[in-house]
Scaffold this motif. Structure first.
Motif, short mmCIF file in Angstrom:
data_model
loop_
_atom_site.label_atom_id
_atom_site.label_comp_id
_atom_site.label_asym_id
_atom_site.label_seq_id
_atom_site.Cartn_x
_atom_site.Cartn_y
_atom_site.Cartn_z
N TRP A 1 -81.09 -21.76 -8.57
CA TRP A 1 -80.55 -21.44 -9.91
C TRP A 1 -79.21 -20.77 -9.74
CZ3 TRP A 1 -79.58 -16.44 -11.93
CH2 TRP A 1 -79.33 -16.37 -13.30
N SER A 2 -78.28 -21.03 -10.65
CA SER A 2 -76.97 -20.39 -10.61
C SER A 2 -76.46 -20.16 -12.03
CB SER A 2 -75.97 -21.25 -9.82
OG SER A 2 -74.72 -20.62 -9.74
N TRP A 3 -75.76 -19.07 -12.21
CA TRP A 3 -75.24 -18.71 -13.53
C TRP A 3 -73.86 -18.08 -13.34
CZ3 TRP A 3 -73.77 -14.71 -16.80
CH2 TRP A 3 -73.90 -14.95 -18.17
N PHE A 4 -72.89 -18.51 -14.14
CA PHE A 4 -71.51 -18.03 -14.01
C PHE A 4 -71.32 -16.73 -14.77
CE2 PHE A 4 -66.90 -18.42 -15.36
CZ PHE A 4 -66.40 -18.01 -14.14
N ALA A 5 -71.00 -15.66 -14.05
CA ALA A 5 -70.91 -14.32 -14.64
C ALA A 5 -69.52 -13.94 -15.12
CB ALA A 5 -71.39 -13.28 -13.62
N GLN A 6 -68.53 -14.79 -14.90
CA GLN A 6 -67.16 -14.57 -15.36
C GLN A 6 -66.42 -13.46 -14.62
OE1 GLN A 6 -67.02 -14.20 -19.64
NE2 GLN A 6 -67.86 -16.23 -19.98
N THR A 7 -67.00 -12.91 -13.58
CA THR A 7 -66.33 -11.91 -12.76
C THR A 7 -67.05 -11.81 -11.42
OG1 THR A 7 -65.57 -9.60 -12.63
CG2 THR A 7 -67.72 -9.97 -13.62
N TRP B 1 -66.05 -6.68 -10.52
CA TRP B 1 -65.39 -6.84 -9.23
C TRP B 1 -64.73 -5.55 -8.79
CZ3 TRP B 1 -65.68 -9.63 -5.18
CH2 TRP B 1 -64.60 -9.85 -4.32
N GLY B 2 -64.90 -5.20 -7.52
CA GLY B 2 -64.25 -4.00 -7.01
C GLY B 2 -64.78 -3.58 -5.66
N GLY B 3 -64.46 -2.34 -5.26
CA GLY B 3 -64.89 -1.83 -3.97
C GLY B 3 -63.79 -1.90 -2.92
N THR C 1 -61.44 -10.62 -13.03
CA THR C 1 -61.04 -10.81 -14.43
C THR C 1 -60.97 -9.51 -15.22
OG1 THR C 1 -63.35 -11.15 -15.09
CG2 THR C 1 -62.08 -13.10 -14.47
N LYS C 2 -61.32 -8.39 -14.57
CA LYS C 2 -61.36 -7.09 -15.25
C LYS C 2 -62.33 -7.10 -16.43
CE LYS C 2 -56.68 -5.71 -13.86
NZ LYS C 2 -57.16 -4.70 -12.90
N GLY D 1 -57.19 -7.60 -7.14
CA GLY D 1 -57.56 -7.79 -8.53
C GLY D 1 -58.17 -6.59 -9.22
N VAL D 2 -58.38 -5.49 -8.50
CA VAL D 2 -58.97 -4.30 -9.12
C VAL D 2 -57.87 -3.41 -9.69
CG1 VAL D 2 -60.45 -2.30 -8.77
CG2 VAL D 2 -60.89 -4.41 -7.51
#
Length: 705
Positions: free
Chosen positions: A527-533, A556-558, A575-576, A636-637
């Motif tokens: 199963w896969s689902w696009f989380a937009q980030t 997204w970060g770290g 994508t913030k 991107g962060v």
């Protein structure tokens, strides 16, 4: 019209719950007995790793290999902030509690997603300069009717579980030093246990226990010895012989910034200890000694902090090979004998199985490419390659793994039904170059390793080769056979932690924004689902009223997105957009339409001479890399400075030297650089922007041919 948010704050909690769709069960206190038996409380997630064993295994089976294709979004919450999300939510009596960045705390109806309360401890954004790896927090602990959180500015806060209002606050660190807290506390027998970070900034590490009811400090365990003339701890007096020189003047490091585990039967608390400060052992300890308890797992008595045993994963560490990574407790049959073990895959690239009763080495094997050592002796001591001691040789060493580790803080999970441990790995090298201009008075990152010399080369062919050799992977590891059972390649090297379930599944998010479920036995994607980030946190699973849910913090970060930048993360999705996502069978909720916005690159003219640009590069790599990315390429962060506006370039000195953006975390750097330095850094950034423009133009020409 008043928002639901403001109405919830105005009404008593009883009234809020009475009007909500949520029908709560009795909100029972979290007691010692409840935590010890947390594994049997199948619908809850009571502590950071679900139970004291930290296995992150859910016995729920409603979502399984046969039904997972029916999984859909049940509800979500969008956060205002845009920094990394690393928290593991707690789910207690039908309420989901979690933390965002800058230590914002939230409580949700776990079924409907209704926000019940939120609490902002108002961390001064200026502490951002004390953070190596983003303004993140990894979660909460619960005891009685309280929740507990460590803050980026070093506070430990107890909050009422029903309202979010503070009960007590204690400052656990010296606010004048470069300490921080990003890890989740644990509570054992009424004591809140918390460590801290700051190993890159010249501090002395420790972890502490506080009374859960009053906030009074019960005990403190320092992880490195003080000046022998002042040291009072018998065990630290003993281990001071593993150090040399005047290490205490440089701090020593050894911060316990993340992982802990507890065995109630043995009454042992296990704590992972971090890297040396500075990294370079030649500077820190005259190039001598194991430097205990750096990069060690230490077992203590939770009532008193009494030392029981330790195992050091990296003696005399000087590569930022922390042992703060997730620890899992399990009972495994090894060579026909049932052993009580502790498992860890720390940064140094080896998967360890230790006897958790005695701390004795059972086995270890590298799970990624390792070149700093050749093997282990009979006592489990790594045999270190002499050339890897860059501080001693004075020569560069290209090491594998990098300081970001073969595996970092992202939690592993252990499925006792498959016998496998699931965790994200990365192949990434790093050039350790001795810093010949080390300044012990430096207030910013001070490693004894030259970050300027270690910058990403700008030759396209070399960059391409480095990128090709940098890989991410989800691995299922057999801890008895010490080998990979299966693995799945991933698009980027920085990906999320894992959850395994009795439904035969492993859940994980990746840096490209995909939240996936894999067959726990075979690794087949189910199963896969696009989380937009991009996702870096680990999922949890819980049930309410007989329905199972899976929840994940998506943001997204770290460390890697901050420091490494986009050169090696070009496939990542930054994508913030930060959200809490909760899934259930038959979920029908929809996210807003996804739109990827590409900002134009329009730098001012590049007028500086080569000497100024070169000097600016050195200053940038020294002071700016850890937030804005290596070689002025953001992950991107934090904003990518190459894409800065004309206004930003015109007000450069006001931002860099005067603190114009201090309230956003960009503190003034006037204590370490002057106007000439600031202008040189700006010249370098503009130079890099024009280099990027040329690369884009050449790429576009090639695509149109």
């Amino acid at each position: 019209m008043r928002s639901i948010h403001s109405v919830l704050h105005a009404l008593p909690l009883v009234a809020v719950l009475a009007g909500a769709s949520f029908q709560p069960v009795f909100a029972a206190p979290v007691t010692a007995d409840r935590l010890v038996k947390a594994a049997s409380e199948t619908g809850s997630w009571l502590t950071h790793g679900r139970d004291y064993r930290e296995q992150r295994f859910s016995p729920l089976q409603q979502i399984n290999t046969e039904t997972v294709d029916q999984l859909g979004l049940s509800w979500y919450h969008e956060f205002e902030s845009t920094r990394g999300l690393e928290a593991t939510p707690l789910v207690i009596d039908g309420v989901l509690y979690t933390t965002g960045n800058w230590n914002h705390v939230y409580a949700f109806d776990a079924v409907s997603g209704e926000l019940l309360w939120d609490f902002d401890p108002e961390v001064d954004r200026a502490v951002g300069i004390k953070l190596c790896c983003d303004a993140v927090n990894r979660g909460l602990a619960a005891w009685g009717n309280n929740l507990y959180m460590g803050t980026l500015d070093g506070r430990l806060i107890a909050m009422d579980r029903d309202t979010g209002k503070p009960v007590w606050t204690v400052q656990t660190t010296d606010p004048d030093k470069y300490y921080s807290i990003t890890g989740a506390p644990r509570v054992v027998k009424g004591k809140v246990l918390i460590g801290n970070g700051g190993g890159e900034f010249g501090v002395r590490g420790y972890f502490s226990a506080y009374d859960a009811e009053t906030g009074d400090q019960v005990w403190r365990f320092y992880t490195v010895p003080d000046d022998p003339a002042k040291e009072t701890s018998p065990i630290l007096k003993e281990v001071s012989s593993t150090w040399s020189g005047e290490w205490w003047k440089l701090g020593g490091g050894g911060t316990a910034w993340d992982s802990m585990a507890y065995d109630p039967e043995l009454d042992l608390l296990y704590v992972g200890v971090g890297n040396g400060s500075p990294w370079n052992r030649e500077i820190r300890s005259n190039g001598e000694g194991d430097n205990l308890f750096l990069s060690s797992i230490v077992a203590v008595r939770p009532d008193t902090g009494e030392y029981v045993w330790h195992y050091q994963t990296t003696p005399g560490e000087e590569w930022d090979y922390t042992a703060t990574q997730h620890m899992i407790l399990a009972d495994l049959e090894i060579d026909g004998q049932l052993r009580k073990v502790l498992m860890q895959a720390p940064k140094n690239g080896n998967f360890y199985v230790l006897d958790r009763v005695t701390g004795k080495f059972i086995s270890a094997k590298n799970y990624v490419n390792v070149n700093w050592m050749t093997g282990f002796d009979e006592n489990g001591r790594p045999q270190i390659v002499p050339e890897a001691r860059y501080g001693t040789t004075g020569k560069p060493w290209i090491a594998a793994p990098s300081p970001f580790g073969g595996h970092n803080w992202q939690p592993m999970s252990f499925n006792p039904e498959t016998g496998l441990v699931y965790f994200p790995t990365r192949e990434m090298g790093f050039p350790y170059v001795p810093d010949t201009n080390f300044d012990p008075g430096e207030k910013k990152v001070n490693l004894g390793a030259d970050l300027n010399a270690a910058a990403m080369p700008q030759d396209p062919a070399i960059k391409s080769a480095i990128k090709a050799a940098t890989k991410g992977r989800l691995v299922a590891w057999d801890p008895i056979a010490q080998k990979e059972a299966w693995g799945v390649d991933q698009p980027v090297p920085w990906n999320g932690g894992t959850l395994s379930t009795s439904g035969g599944l492993v859940f994980q998010g990746d840096g490209k924004g995909n939240f996936k479920a894999f067959d726990a036995q075979t690794g087949e994607e189910k199963w896969s689902w696009f989380a937009q980030t991009g996702i870096v946190a680990a999922p949890v699973s819980y049930s309410v009223n007989g329905k199972q849910y899976v929840a994940i913090m998506a943001g997204w970060g770290g460390a890697v997105p901050l420091v490494v930048g986009g050169e090696l993360l070009s496939e990542s999705l930054a994508t913030k957009t930060n959200r809490l996502l909760v899934f259930g069978l038959g979920g029908k909720a929809q996210l807003p339409e996804f739109k990827q916005v590409n900002k134009p690159l329009t730098p001012p003219p590049a007028t500086a001479d080569a000497e100024t640009v070169q000097f600016g590069q050195k200053q940038y790599q020294t002071y700016c890399t850890t937030c804005h990315g290596d070689s002025a390429v953001s992950g991107g962060v934090i904003p990518d400075l190459r894409y800065a506006s004309d206004w930003t370039f015109q007000n450069w000195e006001a931002i860099v030297l005067d603190g114009l953006y201090k309230n956003r975390g960009m503190v003034p750097f006037d204590d370490v650089i002057d106007a000439t330095d600031a202008q040189a850094i700006k010249s370098y950034v503009i130079h890099r922007a024009h280099q990027t423009l040329q690369e884009l133009e050449q790429r576009n020409k090639g695509e149109t041919k």
